[in-house]
Design an enzyme around this catalytic site. Structure first.
Site, PDB file in Angstrom:
ATOM      1  N   THR A 136     -65.089  53.304 -32.338  1.00  8.78           N
ATOM      2  CA  THR A 136     -63.782  53.737 -33.476  1.00  8.78           C
ATOM      3  C   THR A 136     -62.910  53.263 -34.136  1.00  8.78           C
ATOM      4  O   THR A 136     -62.185  52.774 -33.391  1.00  8.78           O
ATOM      5  CB  THR A 136     -63.813  55.626 -32.726  1.00  8.78           C
ATOM      6  OG1 THR A 136     -63.264  56.118 -33.899  1.00  8.78           O
ATOM      7  CG2 THR A 136     -62.270  55.281 -32.056  1.00  8.78           C
ATOM      8  N   SER A 166     -56.093  59.455 -28.517  1.00 12.70           N
ATOM      9  CA  SER A 166     -56.234  60.143 -27.523  1.00 12.70           C
ATOM     10  C   SER A 166     -56.721  59.801 -26.753  1.00 12.70           C
ATOM     11  O   SER A 166     -57.387  58.324 -26.882  1.00 12.70           O
ATOM     12  CB  SER A 166     -57.569  61.693 -27.779  1.00 12.70           C
ATOM     13  OG  SER A 166     -59.014  60.241 -28.300  1.00 12.70           O
ATOM     14  N   TYR A 197     -59.841  60.197 -25.696  1.00 15.09           N
ATOM     15  CA  TYR A 197     -60.972  59.964 -25.909  1.00 15.09           C
ATOM     16  C   TYR A 197     -61.177  58.547 -26.753  1.00 15.09           C
ATOM     17  O   TYR A 197     -61.702  57.195 -26.499  1.00 15.09           O
ATOM     18  CB  TYR A 197     -62.004  60.771 -27.401  1.00 15.09           C
ATOM     19  CG  TYR A 197     -63.182  60.020 -27.790  1.00 15.09           C
ATOM     20  CD1 TYR A 197     -63.795  59.062 -26.902  1.00 15.09           C
ATOM     21  CD2 TYR A 197     -62.513  59.722 -28.868  1.00 15.09           C
ATOM     22  CE1 TYR A 197     -64.941  59.310 -28.252  1.00 15.09           C
ATOM     23  CE2 TYR A 197     -63.471  59.127 -30.016  1.00 15.09           C
ATOM     24  CZ  TYR A 197     -64.319  58.544 -29.559  1.00 15.09           C
ATOM     25  OH  TYR A 197     -65.380  58.354 -30.157  1.00 15.09           O
ATOM     26  N   HIS A 198     -60.636  58.559 -27.682  1.00 13.78           N
ATOM     27  CA  HIS A 198     -59.808  57.269 -28.028  1.00 13.78           C
ATOM     28  C   HIS A 198     -59.947  55.828 -27.866  1.00 13.78           C
ATOM     29  O   HIS A 198     -60.259  55.202 -27.936  1.00 13.78           O
ATOM     30  CB  HIS A 198     -58.937  57.189 -29.430  1.00 13.78           C
ATOM     31  CG  HIS A 198     -59.508  58.375 -30.918  1.00 13.78           C
ATOM     32  ND1 HIS A 198     -59.111  59.701 -30.848  1.00 13.78           N
ATOM     33  CD2 HIS A 198     -60.848  58.037 -31.474  1.00 13.78           C
ATOM     34  CE1 HIS A 198     -59.663  59.342 -31.434  1.00 13.78           C
ATOM     35  NE2 HIS A 198     -60.273  59.132 -32.831  1.00 13.78           N
ATOM     36  N   LYS A 238     -62.694  53.937 -25.913  1.00 15.84           N
ATOM     37  CA  LYS A 238     -62.843  53.030 -26.728  1.00 15.84           C
ATOM     38  C   LYS A 238     -62.290  51.527 -26.670  1.00 15.84           C
ATOM     39  O   LYS A 238     -63.079  50.554 -27.012  1.00 15.84           O
ATOM     40  CB  LYS A 238     -62.871  53.832 -28.064  1.00 15.84           C
ATOM     41  CG  LYS A 238     -64.033  54.858 -27.781  1.00 15.84           C
ATOM     42  CD  LYS A 238     -66.175  54.443 -27.938  1.00 15.84           C
ATOM     43  CE  LYS A 238     -66.463  55.970 -28.524  1.00 15.84           C
ATOM     44  NZ  LYS A 238     -67.876  55.660 -28.479  1.00 15.84           N
TER      45      LYS A 238
HETATM   46  P1  NAD Z   1     -73.168  63.184 -30.095  1.00 13.58           P
HETATM   47  O1  NAD Z   1     -72.349  63.812 -28.639  1.00 13.58           O
HETATM   48  O2  NAD Z   1     -73.807  64.034 -30.485  1.00 13.58           O
HETATM   49  O3  NAD Z   1     -73.929  61.964 -28.892  1.00 13.58           O
HETATM   50  C1  NAD Z   1     -73.789  61.277 -27.718  1.00 13.58           C
HETATM   51  C2  NAD Z   1     -74.673  61.342 -26.794  1.00 13.58           C
HETATM   52  O4  NAD Z   1     -74.408  60.474 -25.777  1.00 13.58           O
HETATM   53  C3  NAD Z   1     -75.513  62.871 -26.568  1.00 13.58           C
HETATM   54  O5  NAD Z   1     -76.557  63.069 -26.373  1.00 13.58           O
HETATM   55  C4  NAD Z   1     -75.044  62.754 -25.223  1.00 13.58           C
HETATM   56  O6  NAD Z   1     -75.922  63.789 -24.239  1.00 13.58           O
HETATM   57  C5  NAD Z   1     -75.628  61.255 -24.765  1.00 13.58           C
HETATM   58  N1  NAD Z   1     -74.370  60.474 -23.585  1.00 13.58           N
HETATM   59  C6  NAD Z   1     -72.849  60.961 -22.999  1.00 13.58           C
HETATM   60  N2  NAD Z   1     -72.698  60.412 -21.823  1.00 13.58           N
HETATM   61  C7  NAD Z   1     -74.504  59.244 -21.705  1.00 13.58           C
HETATM   62  C8  NAD Z   1     -74.627  59.133 -20.306  1.00 13.58           C
HETATM   63  N3  NAD Z   1     -72.846  58.989 -19.037  1.00 13.58           N
HETATM   64  N4  NAD Z   1     -75.813  58.784 -20.409  1.00 13.58           N
HETATM   65  C9  NAD Z   1     -76.519  58.768 -21.262  1.00 13.58           C
HETATM   66  N5  NAD Z   1     -76.940  59.634 -22.120  1.00 13.58           N
HETATM   67  C10 NAD Z   1     -74.906  59.998 -22.213  1.00 13.58           C
HETATM   68  O7  NAD Z   1     -72.641  62.252 -30.497  1.00 13.58           O
HETATM   69  P2  NAD Z   1     -72.174  61.139 -31.851  1.00 13.58           P
HETATM   70  O8  NAD Z   1     -71.818  61.504 -33.160  1.00 13.58           O
HETATM   71  O9  NAD Z   1     -73.497  61.168 -31.943  1.00 13.58           O
HETATM   72  O10 NAD Z   1     -71.613  59.883 -31.627  1.00 13.58           O
HETATM   73  C11 NAD Z   1     -72.614  59.133 -30.950  1.00 13.58           C
HETATM   74  C12 NAD Z   1     -71.509  58.072 -29.895  1.00 13.58           C
HETATM   75  O11 NAD Z   1     -70.826  57.312 -32.238  1.00 13.58           O
HETATM   76  C13 NAD Z   1     -70.259  58.364 -29.515  1.00 13.58           C
HETATM   77  O12 NAD Z   1     -70.408  56.712 -28.981  1.00 13.58           O
HETATM   78  C14 NAD Z   1     -69.466  57.937 -30.860  1.00 13.58           C
HETATM   79  O13 NAD Z   1     -68.208  58.441 -30.191  1.00 13.58           O
HETATM   80  C15 NAD Z   1     -69.306  57.049 -31.395  1.00 13.58           C
HETATM   81  N6  NAD Z   1     -68.635  57.665 -33.123  1.00 13.58           N
HETATM   82  C16 NAD Z   1     -69.054  59.607 -33.579  1.00 13.58           C
HETATM   83  C17 NAD Z   1     -68.704  59.071 -34.842  1.00 13.58           C
HETATM   84  C18 NAD Z   1     -69.141  60.866 -35.550  1.00 13.58           C
HETATM   85  O14 NAD Z   1     -68.870  60.548 -36.642  1.00 13.58           O
HETATM   86  N7  NAD Z   1     -69.315  61.608 -35.227  1.00 13.58           N
HETATM   87  C19 NAD Z   1     -67.548  58.168 -35.523  1.00 13.58           C
HETATM   88  C20 NAD Z   1     -67.135  57.134 -34.823  1.00 13.58           C
HETATM   89  C21 NAD Z   1     -68.182  56.837 -33.493  1.00 13.58           C
HETATM   90  N1  USQ Z   2     -58.439  68.535 -38.444  1.00 12.47           N
HETATM   91  C1  USQ Z   2     -57.961  69.273 -39.345  1.00 12.47           C
HETATM   92  N2  USQ Z   2     -58.462  69.912 -39.222  1.00 12.47           N
HETATM   93  C2  USQ Z   2     -59.937  70.523 -38.750  1.00 12.47           C
HETATM   94  C3  USQ Z   2     -59.652  69.668 -37.221  1.00 12.47           C
HETATM   95  C4  USQ Z   2     -58.716  68.198 -37.611  1.00 12.47           C
HETATM   96  O1  USQ Z   2     -56.579  69.136 -39.780  1.00 12.47           O
HETATM   97  O2  USQ Z   2     -60.042  71.615 -38.250  1.00 12.47           O
HETATM   98  C5  USQ Z   2     -57.886  66.767 -38.469  1.00 12.47           C
HETATM   99  C6  USQ Z   2     -57.120  65.989 -37.130  1.00 12.47           C
HETATM  100  O3  USQ Z   2     -55.481  66.626 -36.658  1.00 12.47           O
HETATM  101  C7  USQ Z   2     -57.261  64.634 -37.518  1.00 12.47           C
HETATM  102  C8  USQ Z   2     -58.305  64.498 -38.392  1.00 12.47           C
HETATM  103  O4  USQ Z   2     -58.613  65.836 -38.765  1.00 12.47           O
HETATM  104  O5  USQ Z   2     -55.625  63.888 -38.157  1.00 12.47           O
HETATM  105  C9  USQ Z   2     -59.377  63.984 -38.056  1.00 12.47           C
HETATM  106  O6  USQ Z   2     -59.645  64.983 -36.914  1.00 12.47           O
HETATM  107  P1  USQ Z   2     -61.751  64.720 -36.358  1.00 12.47           P
HETATM  108  O7  USQ Z   2     -62.048  65.775 -35.722  1.00 12.47           O
HETATM  109  O8  USQ Z   2     -62.315  65.309 -38.029  1.00 12.47           O
HETATM  110  O9  USQ Z   2     -61.671  63.747 -36.250  1.00 12.47           O
HETATM  111  P2  USQ Z   2     -61.876  62.867 -34.632  1.00 12.47           P
HETATM  112  O10 USQ Z   2     -61.174  64.089 -33.448  1.00 12.47           O
HETATM  113  O11 USQ Z   2     -61.369  61.967 -35.327  1.00 12.47           O
HETATM  114  O12 USQ Z   2     -63.405  62.094 -34.529  1.00 12.47           O
HETATM  115  C10 USQ Z   2     -64.220  62.049 -35.383  1.00 12.47           C
HETATM  116  C11 USQ Z   2     -65.645  62.057 -33.693  1.00 12.47           C
HETATM  117  C12 USQ Z   2     -64.980  61.017 -33.251  1.00 12.47           C
HETATM  118  C13 USQ Z   2     -64.694  60.008 -33.924  1.00 12.47           C
HETATM  119  C14 USQ Z   2     -63.844  59.693 -35.099  1.00 12.47           C
HETATM  120  C15 USQ Z   2     -64.016  58.241 -35.724  1.00 12.47           C
HETATM  121  O13 USQ Z   2     -65.401  63.041 -33.281  1.00 12.47           O
HETATM  122  O14 USQ Z   2     -66.012  60.966 -32.627  1.00 12.47           O
HETATM  123  O15 USQ Z   2     -64.480  58.811 -33.481  1.00 12.47           O
HETATM  124  O16 USQ Z   2     -64.161  60.667 -35.607  1.00 12.47           O
HETATM  125  S1  USQ Z   2     -62.088  58.077 -36.400  1.00 12.47           S
HETATM  126  O17 USQ Z   2     -61.668  59.363 -36.738  1.00 12.47           O
HETATM  127  O18 USQ Z   2     -62.392  57.150 -36.788  1.00 12.47           O
HETATM  128  O19 USQ Z   2     -60.824  57.408 -35.244  1.00 12.47           O
END
Ligand code: NAD
Ligand code: USQ
Length: 418
Positions: free
Chosen positions: A153, A188, A190-191, A194
């Site tokens: 990410t 976070s 989470y981040h 990664k």
């Molecule tokens: P999502 O939560 O919709 O999908 C993730 C899937 O992984 C889920 O179906 C979940 O059941 C599965 N999973 C989680 N842990 C597992 C495990 N231990 N074994 C097997 N399956 C497992 O998420 P998404 O939005 O599709 O994101 C996919 C990937 O891309 C993630 O790694 C996320 O961090 C990354 N990512 C997403 C975004 C975004 O904006 N959605 C942005 C940047 C990075």
């Molecule tokens: N935010 C608001 N209002 C809301 C929700 C969020 O202002 O109602 C703000 C947050 O404070 C933050 C920004 O929007 O500053 C982004 O938050 P987000 O929830 O849209 O995104 P984030 O938490 O960063 O996570 C999402 C995905 C994650 C992915 C990440 C990419 O859930 O899986 O890794 O985006 S990145 O942002 O480039 O790290």
């Protein structure tokens, strides 16, 4: 970087194939003639049930999805339920299918979820870091030539006051030079999971010669691809609640039901964004132009950057063009993050490979808002409300309100039962 392009008929494992990006990715690769093995432990559906959240767009089970795909296209997606934390299962998958590439989405991906409390922080890092480690060992032992494409990410970098490079930085220090991983100040648990993954992957490329592409992806938006629109049972999910919904998704949902847009703090928080269709394209480009043995490529995978304030204004503008007024509220920020900062992240590598981006035009926003409007009866306004997880205090009112039991005492074991 390799010059190989457009192979077909590869065996590709898509891990996390039940998720928002994983499911359209599985179909996209299947359409291109690759043999797709779709893997998921369905943890995400379980976390939804536990927290009272759900996809606004109704989603079919994996069994229904692959059956419908086969019926409509004549193509097979092999579906396997497996948990990435179970090393035997991961190792057995690699041994059975011997994929040439693995696309790894299978992680807990919500920052607020990881900040609820200690148990959720532990779940997130254990799930993500152990899953990726298991995969690295399985690749080393079973399929050493396999190309790992891993979803990281942009949030790994944080918001430094210098330009963000793609993975590595040329540094001169006390008269000596080196090329080192770009400093990472993630925001976070989470981040940070990664960041830990990235370090482990980089080490595995150096120690074992694994070939890896680490994609530092920005926030993905959009709900439709050419495959999801073929049938309602091929739809992918759309999250809008304060745990899983990204700011842009939440703003679209809030606008569609006439609620104020929830900008946290000043709204100067700037992030990279890309269309779901461009995610498909980027990953396909990485797949068709694989990393070399021992190479750890890092691509910053996004196409545009916006501040949260700009996103809210864009959504409000689209509504205004339909004569509808949208209120933008600035709420106390539950997160610990800079609300005004410099942000300039490079994202050239994927363009060099041939990416032709879609941009967040009014038309796209309009279509997402229209899609949400058509589902407005499914919107639970409680889930659109003000933030529920504080970075400082943790907690999650929505979780407690819905599940009635607060946070489960051992969500890690619970997720295994999935
Ligand atoms: P999502 O939560 O919709 O999908 C993730 C899937 O992984 C889920 O179906 C979940 O059941 C599965 N999973 C989680 N842990 C597992 C495990 N231990 N074994 C097997 N399956 C497992 O998420 P998404 O939005 O599709 O994101 C996919 C990937 O891309 C993630 O790694 C996320 O961090 C990354 N990512 C997403 C975004 C975004 O904006 N959605 C942005 C940047 C990075
Ligand atoms: N935010 C608001 N209002 C809301 C929700 C969020 O202002 O109602 C703000 C947050 O404070 C933050 C920004 O929007 O500053 C982004 O938050 P987000 O929830 O849209 O995104 P984030 O938490 O960063 O996570 C999402 C995905 C994650 C992915 C990440 C990419 O859930 O899986 O890794 O985006 S990145 O942002 O480039 O790290």
């Amino acid at each position: 970087m390799s010059s190989r392009t457009k192979p077909s008929g590869l065996t590709v494992a898509v891990l996390g194939a039940d998720g928002y990006i994983g499911w359209p990715m599985a179909m996209h690769l299947s359409r291109q003639g690759h043999r797709v093995v779709a893997v998921d432990n369905l943890a995400r559906r379980r976390w939804d049930r536990e927290g009272g959240t759900y996809s606004l767009v109704p989603i079919a089970t994996m069994a229904r999805r692959v059956a419908r795909w086969r019926q409509l296209t004549g193509r097979e997606i092999i579906w396997r339920r497996a948990d990435m934390r179970d090393f035997r299962a991961v190792d057995a998958l690699m041994a059975e299918f011997r994929p040439q590439a693995v696309i790894h989405f299978a992680e807990q991906r919500s920052a607020p979820f990881s900040m609820i409390d200690r148990a959720h922080a532990v779940l997130t890092q254990e799930n993500n870091v152990v899953g990726t480690l298991n995969l690295l060992f399985a690749i080393r032992d079973q399929v050493p030539d396999c190309h790992l494409i891993k979803l990281g990410t942009m949030g790994e970098y944080g918001t430094p006051n210098i330009d963000i490079e793609e993975g590595y930085l040329e540094i001169e220090h006390n008269g000596r030079r080196d090329r080192l991983p770009f400093p990472k100040v993630a925001g976070s648990f989470y981040h940070l999971s990664k960041v830990h993954d990235s370090n482990n992957i980089y080490f595995a490329t150096r120690a074992w010669g694994v070939r890896a592409t680490d994609l530092n992806q920005g926030v993905v938006y959009g709900v439709d691809t050419e495959d999801t629109v073929l049938h309602p049972e091929l739809s992918t999910r759309f999250d809008f609640d304060s745990i899983w919904g990204t700011a842009l998704n939440r703003f679209c949902a809030q606008a569609a039901v006439g609620e104020p847009l929830t900008v946290y703090g000043k709204g100067g928080q700037t992030r990279g964004f890309l269309d779901l269709r461009d995610t498909m394209a980027c990953i396909t480009l990485a797949l068709h132009n694989p990393a070399e043995r021992g190479e750890c490529r890092v691509f910053n995978q996004f196409t545009e950057q916006f501040s949260v304030r700009e996103l809210a204004a864009l959504v409000a503008k689209v509504r205004e063009s339909h004569g509808l007024k949208t209120e933008i509220s600035h709420l106390p920020n539950p997160r610990v993050e800079l609300e005004e900062h410099y942000y300039n992240a490079k994202h050239q590598h994927l363009l060099d490979l041939g990416l032709e981006p879609h941009y967040l035009a009014d038309t796209l926003l309009e279509s997402v808002i229209a899609r949400v409007e058509s589902l407005r009866d499914r919107v639970d306004r409680v889930l659109l409300e003000a933030p529920s997880v504080s970075w400082k205090r943790g907690g999650n009112e929505i979780w407690e309100r819905y599940s009635g039991q607060g946070v489960s005492s051992d969500p890690v074991k619970g997720a295994l039962a999935g």
